[in-house]
Structure formats: C-alpha cells, structure tokens
Scaffold this motif. Structure first.
Motif, mmCIF file in Angstrom:
data_model
loop_
_atom_site.group_PDB
_atom_site.id
_atom_site.type_symbol
_atom_site.label_atom_id
_atom_site.label_comp_id
_atom_site.label_asym_id
_atom_site.label_seq_id
_atom_site.Cartn_x
_atom_site.Cartn_y
_atom_site.Cartn_z
ATOM 1 N N LEU A 244 0.844 -1.197 0.000
ATOM 2 C CA LEU A 244 0.000 0.000 0.000
ATOM 3 C C LEU A 244 0.882 1.251 0.000
ATOM 4 N N LYS A 245 1.948 1.211 0.781
ATOM 5 C CA LYS A 245 2.887 2.343 0.826
ATOM 6 C C LYS A 245 3.507 2.584 -0.538
ATOM 7 N N LYS A 246 3.800 1.513 -1.255
ATOM 8 C CA LYS A 246 4.428 1.619 -2.574
ATOM 9 C C LYS A 246 3.460 2.133 -3.636
ATOM 10 N N THR A 247 2.215 1.685 -3.588
ATOM 11 C CA THR A 247 1.266 2.002 -4.665
ATOM 12 C C THR A 247 0.399 3.228 -4.382
ATOM 13 N N SER A 248 0.149 3.525 -3.106
ATOM 14 C CA SER A 248 -0.739 4.658 -2.736
ATOM 15 C C SER A 248 -0.217 5.302 -1.462
ATOM 16 N N ARG A 249 0.871 6.047 -1.585
ATOM 17 C CA ARG A 249 1.516 6.597 -0.393
ATOM 18 C C ARG A 249 0.593 7.527 0.393
ATOM 19 N N ASN A 250 -0.235 8.308 -0.310
ATOM 20 C CA ASN A 250 -1.137 9.221 0.401
ATOM 21 C C ASN A 250 -2.175 8.462 1.224
ATOM 22 N N ILE A 251 -2.696 7.375 0.668
ATOM 23 C CA ILE A 251 -3.653 6.555 1.422
ATOM 24 C C ILE A 251 -2.946 5.861 2.578
ATOM 25 N N TYR A 252 -1.747 5.382 2.340
ATOM 26 C CA TYR A 252 -0.950 4.758 3.403
ATOM 27 C C TYR A 252 -0.758 5.730 4.565
ATOM 28 N N LYS A 253 -0.384 6.984 4.277
ATOM 29 C CA LYS A 253 -0.180 7.982 5.334
ATOM 30 C C LYS A 253 -1.487 8.277 6.069
ATOM 31 N N HIS A 254 -2.581 8.297 5.322
ATOM 32 C CA HIS A 254 -3.889 8.559 5.931
ATOM 33 C C HIS A 254 -4.259 7.446 6.920
ATOM 34 N N ILE A 255 -4.062 6.210 6.510
ATOM 35 C CA ILE A 255 -4.356 5.066 7.376
ATOM 36 C C ILE A 255 -3.498 5.122 8.630
ATOM 37 N N LYS A 256 -2.231 5.468 8.463
ATOM 38 C CA LYS A 256 -1.318 5.586 9.597
ATOM 39 C C LYS A 256 -1.746 6.710 10.533
ATOM 40 N N LYS A 257 -2.091 7.823 9.967
ATOM 41 C CA LYS A 257 -2.474 8.999 10.754
ATOM 42 C C LYS A 257 -3.651 8.708 11.656
ATOM 43 N N HIS A 258 -4.630 7.967 11.144
ATOM 44 C CA HIS A 258 -5.844 7.681 11.913
ATOM 45 C C HIS A 258 -5.769 6.338 12.645
ATOM 46 N N LYS A 259 -4.570 5.746 12.638
ATOM 47 C CA LYS A 259 -4.297 4.533 13.414
ATOM 48 C C LYS A 259 -5.302 3.413 13.117
#
Length: 374
Positions: A244-259
C-alpha cells in the motif's frame, strides 16, 4: 511462501493479446464475528431466485441491472475453449499458462466454472488419488468442540440462497465439508471464516469436489490463515501495508495517521476471499483469478479497492470511522467486475515487488518474535 504460485507479470500485458481469442464475437476478537457479520435473514425474500440462486439480501443480483458486457455467443465460444483445455490440461498449465491466466481474467463461463476451479487448484487430481477419503472422514466422530461450532455456524451462511434456506440440502453439505476438513487437518480444526468459503464452493460443485477444493484453499493458497495463531494472515497484513505504501503513499499515510489497523477491513477481504464483501458477480470473477494465480490477486484487488474508495476522497474522511465508512460504501455500491480487475492489473507491482516485501516482512516478524522470547 504466501504467494508462491505460477509466475506472472501482472503489471504488464494483462490482456494477454490472445490471437485466437480475438476471433470472439463482439487479536483477533473480530474473527469471531466474521461468520455472522451482517448476517442475512430470511425476511423480505423474493419469489424468484437470481441467476446465482439468491432470493434477496445483499448478494442478490437484480436481473434488470446488469453490468455484463459479454454476449451469449462469446460465452459459448469461451466454453468451447475451456473444454479444449480440459482435454490436455497438464500441457496448458506447463507450456501455455499465460493463455490460461488470460482466460481466467476474462471470466470463466458459469457452465464450466466448477470443473475449471477443480483443475486450477489441483483438487481434481487429489480427489482421484484419494478415493473414499471424504466419506471416511464423515464416518468419524470428529472433535466435539469443532462439530458443535460448525453446527451453529451452518445456519448463518447465505440463508437467502436457495441451497442454504431452512431445510435446504446445502446446509447438510456445508456441515459435511467443514467437519471433514476439521478431521483432515486437526491442527487447524475449524475457524468461522472458513464457512463462507466452503459455501461458495458448494454453490458451484458437489460436496466431495468442494471439500478437496477447500483443502487446497486452506492448505496451499492461504496457509496459516485459519489456524489459532493466524500467522499466515498476519504476515500478509504486514506485506499488504508495504505494498500500500508503494502504490498509494497518500492513502498509506492517511491510514497511519488515523491509526487504522489493516486487519480491521482485511478480515473479510482476505480470510473470506471477498465473498462477504462484494457483489456476487465480482466475487466469482475474483475467485476465477485467485484459483489461477494465488493470493497475489487478493493483494491487487484490495489495493485497487482502496484507490477506488479513497482516492480523491481523503479530505472527506476526517477520522477512522469515516474512512472505514467510505470503504463500506464502495463495497455496497454497484461495482463493475471488469473495472475492479482492470484497476488491479494496472497497479505498478511486479513479481519482484511481492517477493521483496514478503522477505522483508518475514524477517521483521521473525526478529520481533525472537526478541519477545528473550
């Protein structure tokens, strides 16, 4: 290895340019809820079943709304192609696997799907080499704890399908398949996430054939998913995070941000191979590819769904609840299986990417386990 199946280049040439086909006419407390999550009821059942056998409920396909772009002549043409492949299956799988893969991606015709699934996963050969084994398992008593759990879950599976309504023969077959597997693989026993999987198989083939396909899925395609530790599933959750980090970094960061824990939505996607999550025509198309190419298909479809659901909508998702709600909204929508498959194959992922992420995450998990032991 979680996805050690026939090698592909899924990121390239996914239409296969098949010349002969061009002649076609135009912590897991959550796991306890999987078997009963959004459980169907028999209220509001229609009179006539849809083409898949559902009378109503979330899996019902309205005959007035069809996204199929394949005409009947093309379907008949493809059936003939599959029958030709069955006649010399080993040659096709060993020397022309790309052609088989391409035809699975286009969708296996319903008239030959049962046989195709058995050939793709190797169940046909295993059945022939084990005559009477299924009946032998059924004659055994089995673990009382597993049997009791299975009996409770059988009535919860697809009650709005013609096979699994009250008194339907499908319930007895489902009990047989799940009981037989719990005896066949006592170390795994029974997991509630297995019941929907067995149900899909039984909608497409008799109980004995379904059992051996079920064995292949649990033991070969998804090893370590259904045993008490769920180690295989947890490892694939880690791998998914990296992809997910490789293909959609913005979505990956969003998922991380909201735990948001990936397993909170991957449970139904991976453990149940999407059969509790998507419209039925999408489910069958994904299974056609999954049984041909392995668990990489689940990764690709999941990553594509994340993009389709959240791409361009992250600002609207201000917390974990709204993010998961957006995913749920996509799953309940009118989805075109061709679009899902096309988007999944467009992802810039190679065989090397899967291998690299697998080894990276496996090393990390082993290191963490070793440190915890000390």
């Amino acid at each position: 290895m979680a996805y050690a199946y026939p090698e592909d280049e899924m990121a390239t040439n996914h239409h296969d340019n098949d010349s002969d086909d061009n002649t076609e006419p135009s912590r897991m407390n959550h796991v306890a809820n999987i078997g009963s999550a959004n459980c169907d009821t028999e209220e509001g059942m229609g009179v006539i079943a849809d083409k898949y056998g559902f009378f109503g409920g979330p899996y019902y396909t309205d005959p007035e709304i069809s996204l199929s772009k394949v005409d009947s002549a093309t379907i008949r043409y493809r059936e003939v192609k599959w029958i030709d492949m069955f006649a010399d299956w080993e040659k096709w799988m060993s020397k022309r696997f790309d052609k088989v893969k391409g035809r699975c991606r286009k969708g296996i015709p319903s008239a030959v799907r049962s046989r195709a699934w058995q050939y793709l996963c190797g169940a046909q050969v295993v059945l022939e080499n084990n005559p009477g084994r299924f009946e032998e398992y059924l004659r055994q008593t089995g673990d009382p704890v597993n049997i009791e759990a299975i009996k409770k879950d059988v009535t919860r599976q697809y009650p709005q399908h013609e096979m699994f309504t009250l008194g339907g023969f499908g319930r007895e077959d489902l009990l047989s398949v799940l009981k037989a597997y719990s005896i066949h693989s006592p170390a795994v026993g029974y997991s509630q996430a297995q019941a929907p999987i067995a149900g899909v198989l039984l909608m497409n083939m008799p109980a004995e054939q379904a059992f051996w396909c079920f064995v292949a899925i649990c033991d070969k395609y998804l090893p370590g998913y259904y045993d008490p530790t769920m180690e295989g599933f947890l490892l694939d959750c880690d791998i998914y995070e990296g992809l997910l980090k490789k293909t959609s970094r913005n979505i990956y960061k969003h998922i991380k941000k909201h735990k948001i824990e990936h397993y909170s939505y991957m449970m139904n996607w991976f453990l149940c191979v999407f059969c509790r999550s998507l419209p039925w025509d999408c489910v069958l198309r994904i299974w056609d590819m999954f049984l041909c190419e392995g668990v990489k298909v689940l990764f690709r479809v999941s990553l594509a769904l994340m993009k389709m659901a959240l791409g361009g909508k992250l600002k609207q998702c201000t917390n974990d609840e709204s993010t998961l709600a957006q995913l749920e909204k996509l799953q309940k929508g009118l989805l075109d299986p061709d679009v899902i498959i096309e988007e999944s194959l467009k992802l810039p992922l190679t065989e090397r990417d899967f291998e690299k992420e697998h080894h990276k995450r496996l090393r990390k998990r082993r290191r963490t386990t070793a440190e915890a032991a000390h």
